[in-house]
Design an enzyme around this catalytic site. Structure first.
Site, PDB file in Angstrom:
ATOM      1  N   LYS A  53       1.675   4.468  -2.696  1.00 27.13           N
ATOM      2  CA  LYS A  53       1.352   3.778  -1.558  1.00 27.13           C
ATOM      3  C   LYS A  53       2.636   3.862  -0.449  1.00 27.13           C
ATOM      4  O   LYS A  53       2.813   3.960   0.483  1.00 27.13           O
ATOM      5  CB  LYS A  53       1.455   2.226  -1.527  1.00 27.13           C
ATOM      6  CG  LYS A  53      -0.138   1.977  -1.991  1.00 27.13           C
ATOM      7  CD  LYS A  53      -0.261   0.430  -2.600  1.00 27.13           C
ATOM      8  CE  LYS A  53      -1.858   0.351  -3.190  1.00 27.13           C
ATOM      9  NZ  LYS A  53      -2.070  -0.883  -3.837  1.00 27.13           N
ATOM     10  N   GLN A  97       0.427  -6.360  -5.290  1.00 30.44           N
ATOM     11  CA  GLN A  97      -0.157  -5.555  -6.065  1.00 30.44           C
ATOM     12  C   GLN A  97      -0.795  -6.445  -7.146  1.00 30.44           C
ATOM     13  O   GLN A  97      -0.321  -7.214  -7.899  1.00 30.44           O
ATOM     14  CB  GLN A  97       0.594  -4.501  -6.792  1.00 30.44           C
ATOM     15  CG  GLN A  97       0.034  -3.487  -7.488  1.00 30.44           C
ATOM     16  CD  GLN A  97      -0.987  -2.370  -6.843  1.00 30.44           C
ATOM     17  OE1 GLN A  97      -0.806  -2.325  -5.723  1.00 30.44           O
ATOM     18  NE2 GLN A  97      -2.286  -2.057  -7.227  1.00 30.44           N
ATOM     19  N   ASP A 120      -4.936  -5.979   2.702  1.00 34.83           N
ATOM     20  CA  ASP A 120      -5.880  -5.844   1.635  1.00 34.83           C
ATOM     21  C   ASP A 120      -7.096  -6.430   1.851  1.00 34.83           C
ATOM     22  O   ASP A 120      -8.224  -6.005   1.297  1.00 34.83           O
ATOM     23  CB  ASP A 120      -5.222  -6.327   0.238  1.00 34.83           C
ATOM     24  CG  ASP A 120      -4.536  -5.525  -0.592  1.00 34.83           C
ATOM     25  OD1 ASP A 120      -5.087  -4.267  -0.451  1.00 34.83           O
ATOM     26  OD2 ASP A 120      -3.605  -5.638  -1.413  1.00 34.83           O
TER      27      ASP A 120
HETATM   28  N1  GUN Z   1      -4.891  -3.295  -7.693  1.00 31.96           N
HETATM   29  C1  GUN Z   1      -6.006  -2.470  -7.841  1.00 31.96           C
HETATM   30  N2  GUN Z   1      -6.574  -1.978  -6.536  1.00 31.96           N
HETATM   31  C2  GUN Z   1      -5.788  -2.915  -5.881  1.00 31.96           C
HETATM   32  C3  GUN Z   1      -5.842  -2.918  -4.258  1.00 31.96           C
HETATM   33  O1  GUN Z   1      -6.525  -2.335  -3.512  1.00 31.96           O
HETATM   34  N3  GUN Z   1      -4.981  -3.839  -3.687  1.00 31.96           N
HETATM   35  C4  GUN Z   1      -4.225  -4.647  -4.492  1.00 31.96           C
HETATM   36  N4  GUN Z   1      -3.082  -5.389  -3.808  1.00 31.96           N
HETATM   37  N5  GUN Z   1      -3.926  -4.424  -5.786  1.00 31.96           N
HETATM   38  C5  GUN Z   1      -4.911  -3.700  -6.500  1.00 31.96           C
END
Ligand code: GUN
Length: 304
Positions: A53, A97, A120
């Site tokens: 990311k 995350q 998100d």
């Molecule tokens: N963990 C797995 N996929 C995601 C996601 O799309 N966003 C976040 N914040 N954590 C994740």
């Protein structure tokens, strides 16, 4: 029929190029979109997602505020960091995350994020807006699936879509997004899950099958109608001694057999995966644009 393989890497690269151009234009107006990233603990998969990311932020020109906290971080410390990011004008999007270590209260953390920075799309306010069809932030993986379909020229309107999996991150939001009364939605959606009586009966009716069950070989060739579109959201590790790391990644679909019957199919890796990060950064740029619009409006109102 042999399916056309949907190249998620290419679609994601195209969208990132569009975002990069948009960010360059915003920078001319003195606006730099910013993403605050919070990772708690040492989970290897989470670490690699977060690194990817941040790397993509740099590629597009988005500022990223990287926060890697030890596994023993307390709820109070985490909540304080979220609050700091809520109040930081340089940050337009906040990404915590998931999953968080067991001792932390995930729901409380997600609720603390300013909905205007919830890129998100996990805050209940944005979930509610999505359900009633109002503008908020759409969750990244389901939004990425829809973009893949649209950009591959697949007709969603009026299609019979069967989603296999009912998670809060993929199945449930995807079903809600696809039934909206708006262009490129208007699908007829069936959501299947572990208690579905005859899964194959359901999937055989589908023009579009979306597999998000988290189990290899959930969708086999006999479960697919000739010419159906098959989207594989699954990411599963299976042991593979021929690989240096000891495993390989497979989706939920028996790709080799299904691709001989489908009209379009996504591979794993290289299908839906690359779209998730792209949609996160799309939301971050969108958030920066919305903030600017609000500030411009306020300024105009004050000068009237
Ligand atoms: N963990 C797995 N996929 C995601 C996601 O799309 N966003 C976040 N914040 N954590 C994740």
């Amino acid at each position: 029929m042999t399916a056309q393989i949907i190249d998620g890497k290419q679609v994601a690269a195209d969208m990132r190029a569009e975002l990069k151009a948009e960010v360059a234009k915003l920078k001319e107006q003195g606006i730099v979109p910013g993403l605050g990233v919070i990772l708690v603990g040492e989970d290897p998969a989470s670490k690699s997602y977060v690194t990817a990311k941040e790397r993509t932020c740099e590629e597009i020109g988005i500022y990223s505020d990287d926060n890697r906290l030890p596994a023993e971080t307390s709820q109070e410390e985490l909540m304080a960091l979220v609050e700091k990011m809520n109040n930081n004008p340089k940050i337009n999007g906040i990404l915590v995350q998931l999953p968080l270590p067991k001792h932390l209260n995930e729901a409380e953390v997600l609720l603390a994020i300013d909905p205007a920075k919830d890129v998100d799309g996990f805050h209940p306010m944005n979930v509610g807006k999505m359900v009633v069809g109002e503008k908020g932030f759409l969750p990244c993986t389901p939004h990425g699936v829809i973009q893949l379909l649209i950009r591959s020229g697949v007709t969603i309107e009026g299609a019979n879509v069967v989603i296999v999996g009912r998670s809060n991150i993929v199945g449930k939001p995807l079903a809600n997004m696809l039934i909206q009364k708006q262009p490129n939605r208007n699908a007829t959606v069936t959501v299947c899950h572990t208690r579905t009586k005859d899964l194959a009966h359901q999937t055989r009716q589908a023009d579009i099958v979306i597999a998000a069950a988290g189990r290899p070989n959930t969708i086999t060739a006999d479960m697919i109608k000739e010419g159906a579109v098959v989207i594989d959201v699954g990411v599963n590790r299976v042991e593979d001694a021929t690989k240096k790391r000891g495993y390989r990644l497979v989706g939920d679909v028996d790709f080799e057999a299904v691709k001989e019957k489908a009209s379009f199919i996504t591979p794993v890796p290289g299908g839906v995966g690359p779209m998730t990060i792209t949609m996160l950064l799309y939301n971050t740029v969108e958030s920066a644009k919305r903030k600017q619009k609000t500030e411009d409006r306020r300024q105009r109102e004050n000068s009237d």
